[in-house]
Design a protein around this motif. Structure first.
Motif, short mmCIF file in Angstrom:
data_model
loop_
_atom_site.label_atom_id
_atom_site.label_comp_id
_atom_site.label_asym_id
_atom_site.label_seq_id
_atom_site.Cartn_x
_atom_site.Cartn_y
_atom_site.Cartn_z
N ARG A 16 33.92 42.88 47.44
CA ARG A 16 34.18 42.93 46.04
C ARG A 16 34.58 41.35 45.62
O ARG A 16 34.98 40.81 46.46
CB ARG A 16 35.29 43.81 45.72
CG ARG A 16 35.18 45.26 46.09
CD ARG A 16 36.20 45.96 45.54
NE ARG A 16 36.17 46.23 44.16
CZ ARG A 16 35.28 47.28 43.76
NH1 ARG A 16 34.73 48.03 44.22
NH2 ARG A 16 35.50 47.39 42.33
N LEU A 17 34.18 41.21 44.58
CA LEU A 17 34.00 39.78 44.21
C LEU A 17 35.14 39.56 42.93
O LEU A 17 34.94 40.23 41.95
CB LEU A 17 32.74 39.28 43.58
CG LEU A 17 32.52 37.82 43.35
CD1 LEU A 17 32.60 37.01 44.54
CD2 LEU A 17 31.03 37.67 42.80
N GLY A 18 36.12 38.75 43.01
CA GLY A 18 36.94 38.10 42.03
C GLY A 18 36.17 37.10 41.03
O GLY A 18 35.28 36.77 41.35
N PRO A 19 37.03 36.83 40.06
CA PRO A 19 36.28 35.82 38.95
C PRO A 19 36.17 34.52 39.53
O PRO A 19 36.84 34.13 40.40
CB PRO A 19 37.26 36.03 37.78
CG PRO A 19 38.67 36.45 38.27
CD PRO A 19 38.23 37.36 39.46
N PRO A 20 35.47 33.70 39.08
CA PRO A 20 35.36 32.14 39.73
C PRO A 20 36.67 31.82 39.22
O PRO A 20 37.49 32.05 38.36
CB PRO A 20 34.39 31.56 38.34
CG PRO A 20 33.68 32.74 37.79
CD PRO A 20 34.33 33.93 37.83
N LEU A 21 36.77 30.87 40.35
CA LEU A 21 38.15 29.96 40.31
C LEU A 21 37.89 28.78 40.10
O LEU A 21 37.45 27.87 40.73
CB LEU A 21 38.55 30.19 41.98
CG LEU A 21 38.92 31.27 42.46
CD1 LEU A 21 39.07 31.49 44.08
CD2 LEU A 21 39.75 32.27 41.90
N SER A 22 38.45 28.19 38.81
CA SER A 22 38.16 27.09 38.36
C SER A 22 39.40 26.18 37.85
O SER A 22 39.18 25.07 37.34
CB SER A 22 37.31 27.46 37.24
OG SER A 22 38.07 28.08 36.13
#
Length: 227
Positions: A16-22
């Motif tokens: 599972r993939l979380g949102p981009p980390l920026s």
């Protein structure tokens, strides 16, 4: 150095993939296909790769390393669409996509599935695939664009200094832009050549994006004053 694994349904079915980390990314590399959309919201500047010394283009999202002002603004969704952020945790390895399984973007709970129940790429993975494809094709194109600008002596350092209401002073170093004066002084043949290659429109996108620098400074100042 990250240990990569080739992405497969056999080993990563439940990934599972979380949102981009920026939040800590103040400068994100971009490619030519992003220039128009990025220029509408963020400054486009150039800098040199610390290891190779080669120039690359990026979206300026903050005014100091580790601080992303744009991500917490109304432009946060646009930040998350930048190809280099969309593909976080994913890499091209030969003819395959590989992942860094230790990347903090991969989550145990919540997030979006990488594969659907039938084992085909889910929406999140299709976005990553598109971003990787755009980067793979766009990075060499962007490198050639910058080489053409350099050959015409159109790239110059940009002086960015700021003073904020809390007394902090910031000076950004190692950033470059396109020289308006040098562009205006090109002979007709060079201008026509730039136009035919599509470089002239890209150059104007870079120059037009510079008004966003003051907007970033105002956003940062408002946050400092507002606490």
């Amino acid at each position: 150095m990250a240990t990569l694994e080739v992405l497969s349904t056999d080993h990563h079915a439940g990934l599972r993939l979380g949102p981009p980390l920026s939040a800590d990314r103040h400068f994100v590399q971009i490619v030519l296909d992003e220039f128009e959309s990025v220029a509408a919201r963020f400054p486009i500047l150039f800098t040199k790769h610390p290891e190779t010394g080669a120039f690359y283009a990026g979206a300026l999202l903050g005014l100091k390393p580790g601080e992303n002002i744009a991500a917490g603004s109304g432009d946060g969704a646009a930040v998350d669409r930048l190809f280099d952020l969309v593909r976080q945790g994913f890499f091209i390895s030969g003819d395959h996509i590989a992942i860094d399984p230790a990347h903090t973007r991969f989550v145990r709970a919540g997030g979006q599935p990488v594969f659907d129940d039938g084992g085909t790429p889910a929406v999140a993975l299709r976005r990553v695939q598109s971003a990787l494809s755009q980067l793979h094709a766009g990075l060499p194109q962007t490198e050639q664009f910058l080489k053409r600008l350099l050959a015409l002596k159109l790239v110059e350092p940009i002086d960015l200094s700021f003073r904020f209401d809390d007394g902090e002073r910031l000076a950004l170093e190692g950033l470059y832009t396109i020289s308006r004066d040098a562009l205006a002084e090109l002979d007709d043949a060079a201008v026509i050549d730039l136009f035919r290659q599509g470089d002239l429109a890209l150059a104007h996108a870079v120059l037009g994006s510079q008004h966003h620098i003051s907007r970033l400074a105002h956003l940062r100042n408002d946050r400092l004053v507002g606490g």
